[in-house]
Design a protein around this motif. Structure first.
Motif, PDB file in Angstrom:
ATOM      1  N   SER A  54      11.900  18.004 -20.595  1.00  0.00           N
ATOM      2  CA  SER A  54      12.972  17.094 -20.197  1.00  0.00           C
ATOM      3  C   SER A  54      13.037  16.888 -18.695  1.00  0.00           C
ATOM      4  CB  SER A  54      14.329  17.635 -20.689  1.00  0.00           C
ATOM      5  OG  SER A  54      14.480  17.454 -22.075  1.00  0.00           O
ATOM      6  N   ALA A  55      12.250  17.617 -17.934  1.00  0.00           N
ATOM      7  CA  ALA A  55      12.237  17.484 -16.479  1.00  0.00           C
ATOM      8  C   ALA A  55      10.950  16.788 -16.065  1.00  0.00           C
ATOM      9  CB  ALA A  55      12.359  18.853 -15.819  1.00  0.00           C
ATOM     10  N   ILE A  56      11.033  15.493 -15.795  1.00  0.00           N
ATOM     11  CA  ILE A  56       9.855  14.690 -15.485  1.00  0.00           C
ATOM     12  C   ILE A  56       9.690  14.591 -13.972  1.00  0.00           C
ATOM     13  CG2 ILE A  56       8.690  12.490 -15.839  1.00  0.00           C
ATOM     14  CD1 ILE A  56       9.351  13.981 -18.451  1.00  0.00           C
ATOM     15  N   PRO A  57       8.585  15.100 -13.416  1.00  0.00           N
ATOM     16  CA  PRO A  57       8.377  15.006 -11.965  1.00  0.00           C
ATOM     17  C   PRO A  57       8.286  13.546 -11.521  1.00  0.00           C
ATOM     18  CG  PRO A  57       6.666  16.359 -13.016  1.00  0.00           C
ATOM     19  CD  PRO A  57       7.456  15.729 -14.103  1.00  0.00           C
ATOM     20  N   ILE A  58       8.925  13.243 -10.402  1.00  0.00           N
ATOM     21  CA  ILE A  58       8.922  11.871  -9.895  1.00  0.00           C
ATOM     22  C   ILE A  58       8.603  11.871  -8.402  1.00  0.00           C
ATOM     23  CG2 ILE A  58      10.559  11.005 -11.621  1.00  0.00           C
ATOM     24  CD1 ILE A  58      12.760  11.260  -9.454  1.00  0.00           C
ATOM     25  N   ARG A  59       8.264  10.703  -7.891  1.00  0.00           N
ATOM     26  CA  ARG A  59       7.991  10.549  -6.465  1.00  0.00           C
ATOM     27  C   ARG A  59       9.273  10.845  -5.676  1.00  0.00           C
ATOM     28  NH1 ARG A  59       5.502   4.970  -5.908  1.00  0.00           N
ATOM     29  NH2 ARG A  59       5.801   5.330  -3.674  1.00  0.00           N
ATOM     30  N   GLU A  60       9.112  11.323  -4.445  1.00  0.00           N
ATOM     31  CA  GLU A  60      10.255  11.807  -3.683  1.00  0.00           C
ATOM     32  C   GLU A  60      10.834  10.779  -2.712  1.00  0.00           C
ATOM     33  OE1 GLU A  60       9.470  15.584  -1.896  1.00  0.00           O
ATOM     34  OE2 GLU A  60       8.924  16.531  -3.813  1.00  0.00           O
ATOM     35  N   ASP A  61      10.274   9.572  -2.698  1.00  0.00           N
ATOM     36  CA  ASP A  61      10.769   8.567  -1.756  1.00  0.00           C
ATOM     37  C   ASP A  61      11.787   7.618  -2.381  1.00  0.00           C
ATOM     38  OD1 ASP A  61       8.958   7.358  -3.437  1.00  0.00           O
ATOM     39  OD2 ASP A  61       7.950   6.187  -1.880  1.00  0.00           O
ATOM     40  N   VAL A  62      12.220   7.903  -3.615  1.00  0.00           N
ATOM     41  CA  VAL A  62      13.210   7.064  -4.292  1.00  0.00           C
ATOM     42  C   VAL A  62      14.559   7.764  -4.243  1.00  0.00           C
ATOM     43  CG1 VAL A  62      13.842   5.928  -6.450  1.00  0.00           C
ATOM     44  CG2 VAL A  62      11.441   6.160  -5.834  1.00  0.00           C
ATOM     45  N   PRO A  63      15.621   7.097  -3.775  1.00  0.00           N
ATOM     46  CA  PRO A  63      16.950   7.716  -3.782  1.00  0.00           C
ATOM     47  C   PRO A  63      17.336   8.155  -5.191  1.00  0.00           C
ATOM     48  CG  PRO A  63      16.968   5.734  -2.429  1.00  0.00           C
ATOM     49  CD  PRO A  63      15.638   5.772  -3.129  1.00  0.00           C
ATOM     50  N   PHE A  64      18.001   9.305  -5.274  1.00  0.00           N
ATOM     51  CA  PHE A  64      18.313   9.884  -6.576  1.00  0.00           C
ATOM     52  C   PHE A  64      19.170   8.963  -7.439  1.00  0.00           C
ATOM     53  CE2 PHE A  64      17.414  13.820  -4.144  1.00  0.00           C
ATOM     54  CZ  PHE A  64      16.457  14.376  -4.980  1.00  0.00           C
ATOM     55  N   GLU A  65      20.103   8.218  -6.841  1.00  0.00           N
ATOM     56  CA  GLU A  65      20.966   7.362  -7.657  1.00  0.00           C
ATOM     57  C   GLU A  65      20.193   6.240  -8.332  1.00  0.00           C
ATOM     58  OE1 GLU A  65      21.351   8.102  -4.442  1.00  0.00           O
ATOM     59  OE2 GLU A  65      22.303   6.478  -3.303  1.00  0.00           O
ATOM     60  N   TYR A  66      19.047   5.875  -7.778  1.00  0.00           N
ATOM     61  CA  TYR A  66      18.210   4.873  -8.429  1.00  0.00           C
ATOM     62  C   TYR A  66      17.267   5.526  -9.435  1.00  0.00           C
ATOM     63  CZ  TYR A  66      19.740   2.469  -4.168  1.00  0.00           C
ATOM     64  OH  TYR A  66      20.491   1.952  -3.140  1.00  0.00           O
ATOM     65  N   ALA A  67      16.713   6.654  -9.038  1.00  0.00           N
ATOM     66  CA  ALA A  67      15.795   7.361  -9.934  1.00  0.00           C
ATOM     67  C   ALA A  67      16.478   7.784 -11.223  1.00  0.00           C
ATOM     68  CB  ALA A  67      15.208   8.580  -9.222  1.00  0.00           C
ATOM     69  N   ALA A  68      17.769   8.110 -11.154  1.00  0.00           N
ATOM     70  CA  ALA A  68      18.494   8.563 -12.343  1.00  0.00           C
ATOM     71  C   ALA A  68      18.458   7.520 -13.459  1.00  0.00           C
ATOM     72  CB  ALA A  68      19.946   8.888 -11.980  1.00  0.00           C
TER      73      ALA A  68
END
Length: 366
Positions: free
Chosen positions: A148-162
């Motif tokens: 359930s924890a999918i690694p994502i790129r770190e340059d995207v603000p969390f409120e958008y990545a969510a």
């Protein structure tokens, strides 16, 4: 730590100091940074999606890995992750045949509100607290299965990545995976919420020549043009079926998407679909709702009506792809966030959701 807990159906969530166990084997603890407020969470409150209480809701979420249990290899402490509330078992018939969104094990666990082993990690005054299927993002920290924890790129603000965890993958996936919308086609979308806006931009990405947005709120209809809508219809003022037929020279659209979850709008979507076209139901209706379709029209008009769950997506593959599309400017995430709330404002966020005020409200954890 603080979490928003639903104690009784139909009532407001309460901000409580809850306890959280350490992650067990194959589990990950995440420090939440942002969580989207989705109609699926409201569906639990009003019993459209019956889950046990007390429960911590929230399933659109992104944060930072804070701790890992034994055997976890796909993420490490410090990784940015977006959460997946429909992790597949990889073993059942549907997982083995390329449909992880239909995973039997995920469906069973989802109805329990527990972790994969049937137990809970949250508690309040010694009493167990459930979590929205394998996530529970309305909490400062949560524990989830590794899948359930999918690694994502770190340059995207969390409120958008969510938001990729539900409204984005569901909307875009309904277009690309379920309907397989073709370039130059015509599309109608009933419902301009978080998922509806992503169906619209998914159709635009697919190259649809005509995208008709249908809603009852003029301000939302105006915003759909930012995401690619070419025409809008206010269903409070005009018959949407008749208007869609007028806009398509009497034919109806190639693809009609229903993104509200009401039988009457599902029927409208079917009626505005042309002969041999597709009606795609994305909205979640109440468990006992019935749909009435003219039986003669099924063979006579050769239309297809189908559902789409999580956009028929594979989160481990699709989350990174969606965020890459955002990074290249092909997929818009920032305009989806209408307002940011603190966890203490969770009930205000739900009131704004029900009133149709937001495309998507987001809880941001400081």
């Amino acid at each position: 730590m603080k979490a928003a807990v639903l104690h009784q159906y139909g009532q407001e969530l309460k901000i409580e100091n809850v306890d959280l166990e350490e992650p067990r084997k194959g589990e990950v603890r995440v420090k939440m940074k942002a969580a989207g407020v989705c109609h699926s969470d409201q569906h639990v409150i009003d019993l459209t999606l019956p889950l046990p209480v007390p429960i911590i809701l929230g399933h659109e979420g992104a944060g930072v890995v804070d701790a890992v249990g034994e055997g976890v290899t796909s993420v490490k402490v410090g990784d940015h992750v977006a959460l997946n509330w429909v992790p597949s078992c990889t073993k059942c018939y549907y997982c083995r045949t390329g449909r992880p969104d239909m995973c039997d094990e995920a469906a069973k666990i989802s109805a329990m509100g527990t972790m994969l082993d049937g137990t809970t990690r949250f508690s309040l005054n010694g009493r167990k607290v459930y979590q929205f299927p394998l996530t529970g993002t309305f909490s400062e920290y949560t524990v989830v299965p590794e899948s359930s924890a999918i690694p994502i790129r770190e340059d995207v603000p969390f409120e958008y990545a969510a938001l990729v965890g539900c409204c984005v993958i569901t909307g875009v996936g309904a277009v690309t995976n379920t309907a397989k919308v073709e370039p130059g086609s015509t599309v109608a979308v009933i419902g301009s919420g978080g998922v509806g806006f992503n169906v619209i931009q998914g159709a635009s990405l697919a190259g649809a020549k005509q995208i008709i947005a249908i809603d009852i709120l003029d301000d939302k209809l105006e915003k759909t043009k930012t995401f690619g809508a070419t025409h809008t219809v206010n269903a409070k003022e005009k018959d949407p079926v008749r208007e869609v037929q007028k806009l398509t020279d009497g034919l109806g659209v190639d693809y009609a998407f229903e993104v509200i979850g009401r039988p009457e709008t599902m029927e409208q979507a079917y009626m505005m679909t042309r002969k041999t076209g597709q009606t795609i139901v994305v909205g979640v209706a109440k468990p006992n709702d019935k749909l009435s379709i003219n039986a003669f029209s099924l063979p006579f008009q050769s239309k297809t009506i189908t559902g789409s769950w999580l956009g028929q997506g594979n989160p481990a593959v699709d989350y990174p792809k969606l965020l890459d599309l955002n990074a290249t400017g092909k997929l818009q995430l920032e305009p989806l966030v209408s307002k940011v709330y603190s966890l203490d404002q969770i009930n205000v966020a739900f009131e704004d959701l029900k009133s149709g005020k937001n495309i998507r409200g987001v809880i941001r954890f400081e």
